[in-house]
Design an enzyme around this catalytic site. Sequence first.
Site, PDB file in Angstrom:
ATOM      1  N   ASP A 149       5.362   1.988  10.688  1.00 52.27           N
ATOM      2  CA  ASP A 149       7.188   1.423  10.307  1.00 52.27           C
ATOM      3  C   ASP A 149       7.978   1.010   9.845  1.00 52.27           C
ATOM      4  OD1 ASP A 149       9.231   3.741  11.562  1.00 52.27           O
ATOM      5  OD2 ASP A 149       8.447   2.505  13.600  1.00 52.27           O
ATOM      6  N   HIS A 175      10.302   4.335   1.151  1.00 45.52           N
ATOM      7  CA  HIS A 175       8.159   4.969   1.513  1.00 45.52           C
ATOM      8  C   HIS A 175       7.861   4.952   0.067  1.00 45.52           C
ATOM      9  CE1 HIS A 175       9.952   6.848   4.696  1.00 45.52           C
ATOM     10  NE2 HIS A 175      10.847   7.911   4.005  1.00 45.52           N
ATOM     11  N   LEU A 234     -15.702   2.172   3.023  1.00 49.65           N
ATOM     12  CA  LEU A 234     -14.922   2.674   4.090  1.00 49.65           C
ATOM     13  C   LEU A 234     -14.593   3.991   4.579  1.00 49.65           C
ATOM     14  CD1 LEU A 234     -12.118   1.266   6.093  1.00 49.65           C
ATOM     15  CD2 LEU A 234     -11.532   1.611   3.894  1.00 49.65           C
ATOM     16  N   ARG A 291       5.941   2.058  20.732  1.00 48.67           N
ATOM     17  CA  ARG A 291       6.121   2.752  21.499  1.00 48.67           C
ATOM     18  C   ARG A 291       4.866   3.371  20.983  1.00 48.67           C
ATOM     19  NH1 ARG A 291      11.580   3.879  20.085  1.00 48.67           N
ATOM     20  NH2 ARG A 291      11.673   4.707  18.360  1.00 48.67           N
TER      21      ARG A 291
HETATM   22  C1  IPE Z   1       5.963   7.229  13.421  1.00 49.49           C
HETATM   23  O1  IPE Z   1       6.502   6.440  12.718  1.00 49.49           O
HETATM   24  C2  IPE Z   1       6.033   8.227  12.861  1.00 49.49           C
HETATM   25  C3  IPE Z   1       4.589   7.188  11.017  1.00 49.49           C
HETATM   26  C4  IPE Z   1       4.994   5.970  10.739  1.00 49.49           C
HETATM   27  C5  IPE Z   1       4.864   8.330  10.015  1.00 49.49           C
HETATM   28  P1  IPE Z   1       8.548   6.934  13.325  1.00 49.49           P
HETATM   29  O2  IPE Z   1       9.572   6.263  13.087  1.00 49.49           O
HETATM   30  O3  IPE Z   1       8.743   8.751  13.050  1.00 49.49           O
HETATM   31  O4  IPE Z   1       8.943   7.243  15.124  1.00 49.49           O
HETATM   32  P2  IPE Z   1      10.332   7.275  16.442  1.00 49.49           P
HETATM   33  O5  IPE Z   1      10.547   8.138  15.312  1.00 49.49           O
HETATM   34  O6  IPE Z   1      10.213   6.206  16.108  1.00 49.49           O
HETATM   35  O7  IPE Z   1       9.204   6.947  17.594  1.00 49.49           O
HETATM   36  C1  IPE Z   2       7.857   5.617   8.794  1.00 50.47           C
HETATM   37  O1  IPE Z   2       9.512   4.645   8.618  1.00 50.47           O
HETATM   38  C2  IPE Z   2       7.606   6.397   7.295  1.00 50.47           C
HETATM   39  C3  IPE Z   2       7.764   7.585   7.845  1.00 50.47           C
HETATM   40  C4  IPE Z   2       8.204   8.464   9.322  1.00 50.47           C
HETATM   41  C5  IPE Z   2       7.270   8.296   6.995  1.00 50.47           C
HETATM   42  P1  IPE Z   2      10.412   5.144   8.910  1.00 50.47           P
HETATM   43  O2  IPE Z   2      11.047   5.977   7.649  1.00 50.47           O
HETATM   44  O3  IPE Z   2      10.729   5.814  10.025  1.00 50.47           O
HETATM   45  O4  IPE Z   2      11.650   3.480   8.384  1.00 50.47           O
HETATM   46  P2  IPE Z   2      12.056   3.396   9.855  1.00 50.47           P
HETATM   47  O5  IPE Z   2      11.956   3.317  11.456  1.00 50.47           O
HETATM   48  O6  IPE Z   2      13.794   4.376  10.096  1.00 50.47           O
HETATM   49  O7  IPE Z   2      13.294   2.000   9.185  1.00 50.47           O
HETATM   50 MG    MG Z   3      10.308   4.867  11.701  1.00 54.06          MG
END
Ligand code: IPE
Ligand code: IPE
Ligand code: MG
Length: 254
Positions: free
Chosen positions: A22, A39, A133, A196
């Site tokens: 995340d 990303h 792995l 979470r």
């Molecule tokens: C969880 O991250 C999903 C991935 C890392 C792929 P999110 O950024 O989508 O989660 P929330 O919305 O903060 O709970």
């Molecule tokens: C996690 O990074 C990647 C995916 C959910 C695909 P986010 O895109 O959720 O990044 P933040 O949480 O907005 O910084």
């Molecule tokens: Mg996120």
Amino acid sequence: MPATAAPNNDARLPRHVAIIMDGNGRWAEQRGKFRVSGHKAGVKSVRAAVTFGYKLGLDALTLFAFSSENWRRPEEEVSALMSLFIAVLGSEVRKLHHNNIRLRIIGDRSAFAPHLQRKINDAERLTANNTGLTLNIAANYGGRWDITQAARLLAEQVAGGELKAEDITEEQLDKHIQMAELAPVDLLIRTGGEQRISNFLLWQLAYAEFYFTPVLWPDFGEDAFSEAIAAFVSRERRFGCTGAQIRELLAQKA
Ligand code: IPE
Ligand code: IPE
Ligand code: MG
């Protein structure tokens, strides 16, 4: 103590690590860039994590790439993520295969475009017999979906007369949960500071240790991964026993 809940090995290193990757969006926003560039930057961290997991001798590394809720994001972000997924599958699979890594995609793949589904199937087939792995990429994955699909498979067996409802046990359900054949998840890491699960592995995390770090995913490299492993090693896992029982067990194994 059930077999799945035994202290894993003498070295006390995890065998199976799962990561909620995340913070890509915030990483990009902090630099005044579009979220998608975060990303893209995150792909480098995926490579680093796989290399490190391999060096560490993990049995399995499971990465949360796209949740069943991530479809709610703006359409252009979803389509950029899909394109990136396809591009990375195309460019990395041979390298993974060369390194004896087995690639698996966990999640509901039926929602993906047919050509992406084909690429996924080809990649899994190519690497299926690799013995290094196991790399699981969770894509369109949701922990609730996972438990639901396992329950549905058991219901079908009951309806078909192969199984009696009263014979349904945790072990029966477990057989149909994703990654049932792999070592249980020992360590869950979440980058990006949130604390979470976001509907990631629910069943599989029953006895996992949780490690949260504020480091944003594109900045998560070998040093940050090492710190997570060190934190894991310093913890005492009790699996419902007392600390004294666990220490006695470990002393017997040593
Ligand atoms: C969880 O991250 C999903 C991935 C890392 C792929 P999110 O950024 O989508 O989660 P929330 O919305 O903060 O709970
Ligand atoms: C996690 O990074 C990647 C995916 C959910 C695909 P986010 O895109 O959720 O990044 P933040 O949480 O907005 O910084
Ligand atoms: Mg996120």
